[in-house]
Design a protein around this motif. Structure first.
Motif, PDB file in Angstrom:
ATOM      1  N   HIS A 136       1.046  -1.115   0.059  1.00 30.68           N
ATOM      2  CA  HIS A 136       0.080   0.002   0.060  1.00 30.68           C
ATOM      3  C   HIS A 136       0.872   1.145  -0.034  1.00 30.68           C
ATOM      4  CE1 HIS A 136      -3.229   2.538   0.617  1.00 30.68           C
ATOM      5  NE2 HIS A 136      -3.966   2.126   1.755  1.00 30.68           N
ATOM      6  N   PRO A 137       1.452   1.478  -1.231  1.00 34.51           N
ATOM      7  CA  PRO A 137       2.830   2.461  -1.025  1.00 34.51           C
ATOM      8  C   PRO A 137       2.297   3.825  -0.766  1.00 34.51           C
ATOM      9  CG  PRO A 137       2.063   1.788  -3.486  1.00 34.51           C
ATOM     10  CD  PRO A 137       1.252   0.846  -2.576  1.00 34.51           C
ATOM     11  N   THR A 138       1.367   4.284  -1.080  1.00 30.89           N
ATOM     12  CA  THR A 138       0.777   5.782  -0.888  1.00 30.89           C
ATOM     13  C   THR A 138       0.565   5.743   0.604  1.00 30.89           C
ATOM     14  OG1 THR A 138      -1.444   5.597  -1.521  1.00 30.89           O
ATOM     15  CG2 THR A 138       0.041   6.414  -3.172  1.00 30.89           C
ATOM     16  N   GLN A 139      -0.118   4.675   1.470  1.00 29.09           N
ATOM     17  CA  GLN A 139      -0.102   4.937   2.815  1.00 29.09           C
ATOM     18  C   GLN A 139       1.284   4.844   3.508  1.00 29.09           C
ATOM     19  OE1 GLN A 139      -2.877   4.508   4.863  1.00 29.09           O
ATOM     20  NE2 GLN A 139      -1.455   5.141   6.473  1.00 29.09           N
ATOM     21  N   ALA A 140       2.178   4.194   3.240  1.00 32.05           N
ATOM     22  CA  ALA A 140       3.702   4.325   3.674  1.00 32.05           C
ATOM     23  C   ALA A 140       4.237   5.618   3.350  1.00 32.05           C
ATOM     24  CB  ALA A 140       4.628   3.065   2.947  1.00 32.05           C
TER      25      ALA A 140
END
Ligand code: CP
Length: 312
Positions: A136-140
């Protein structure tokens, strides 16, 4: 400097320079959301499709607001109201959407690798908004942005990620990002929730939350991902809260300016108490605010935008 990528599929393939480019661009965009007129013309004429096969409150809304603040045309498709319920495959859905010339497709799907499949067959840029237990790249990225706001830099920080690591795409993306930027990442949870050989990703494993919190700068609590579990991993939720739930008392071992993070949605009384979630150390809603700026940066950079042109 532009981001020389067509797609954002995960944190694992990103370089430190690319991560910093996104975070710096997000910092420049954050101010737009505080204006009376919360809009810049940057992506006028671009079309974005939000294609969500799993429920979402934060990510879907945040991408929609980010797209609108950049003046893009953005539309939402959820699996339950699409022709997926009539048996259409993911590939056919993607090919039909692609035939309408979108510029960006944002996808959330229960299967790891679904965004990668789309990226291979679509001319449009593809953004992974969460694929199974993978990434979940945009969360990280929004988590890193928030940590930097409070702690100035990530290198050297002690970050404890607590809970259901096994099923968490948020944990996986954060582990990749935080270790790349030089944090000491600790994970803790019931043995059934700790992936085999997770140490190979550069994290330290703890089975007791108090030991993981010792001298910690950042605490990241995770929800139990019941939607990804076909068997019971826990004796009871009460026992889970007693052993791994976050309460203000538990934070005594952390640094005095520790911050509490959670990607949401919260399960109060399961992984976190209301006192901790709503208390003075919590930055949970700031994470949500920062999600818009980070997603504006990702949309802008994938469309060829340059950092220098946002700050000039
Ligand atoms: N953090 C997160 O992905 O929340 P949503 O499931 O509401 O998008």
């Amino acid at each position: 400097m532009p981001l020389k990528r067509k797609d954002l599929l995960g944190i694992e393939p990103l370089s430190v320079e690319e991560i910093n480019l996104i975070l710096n661009t997000a910092k420049a965009f954050k101010e737009v959301s505080t204006r009376d007129v919360k809009k810049v013309p940057t992506l006028r004429g671009k079309t974005i499709i939000n294609l969500f096969f799993e429920p979402s409150t934060r990510t879907r809304t945040s991408f929609e607001i980010a797209g609108k603040r950049l003046s893009a045309d953005i539309l939402n498709i959820s699996a339950s109201t699409s022709s997926v319920v009539k048996g259409e495959t993911l590939v056919d859905t993607a090919r039909n959407l692609e035939a309408m010339y979108p510029d960006i497709i944002i996808i959330r799907h229960s299967r790891a690798g679904a965004p990668h499949l789309l990226a291979n067959i679509c001319r449009a840029s593809v953004i992974n908004a969460g694929d199974g237990a993978h990434e979940h790249p945009t969360q990280a990225l929004l988590d890193a942005f928030t940590i930097k706001e409070y702690k100035k830099q990530i290198k050297g920080l002690k970050v404890a990620i607590i809970g259901d690591i096994l099923h968490s795409r948020v944990a996986r993306s954060n582990i990749h990002l935080l270790t790349k930027l030089g944090a000491e990442v600790r994970i803790a949870g019931p043995a059934t929730y700790i992936p085999v050989e997770i140490e190979k990703l550069g994290v330290k494993v703890y089975h007791h939350i108090d030991a993981a919190f010792e001298g910690c700068d950042v605490v990241m609590m995770l929800r139990i991902q019941r939607e990804r579990q076909d068997k019971s991993y826990l004796p009871s939720l009460r026992e889970y809260f007693n052993l791994f739930g976050l309460t203000p008392e538990r934070l005594r071992r952390a640094t005095k300016d520790v911050i509490i993070m959670h990607p949401g949605p919260l399960n109060r009384g399961v992984e976190i108490s209301s006192e901790a979630a709503d208390g003075p150390y919590s930055v949970i809603l700031e994470q949500v605010t920062n999600g818009v700026a980070v997603r504006m940066a990702v949309l802008y950079l994938l469309m060829g935008g340059k950092y220098e042109e946002v700050v000039s």
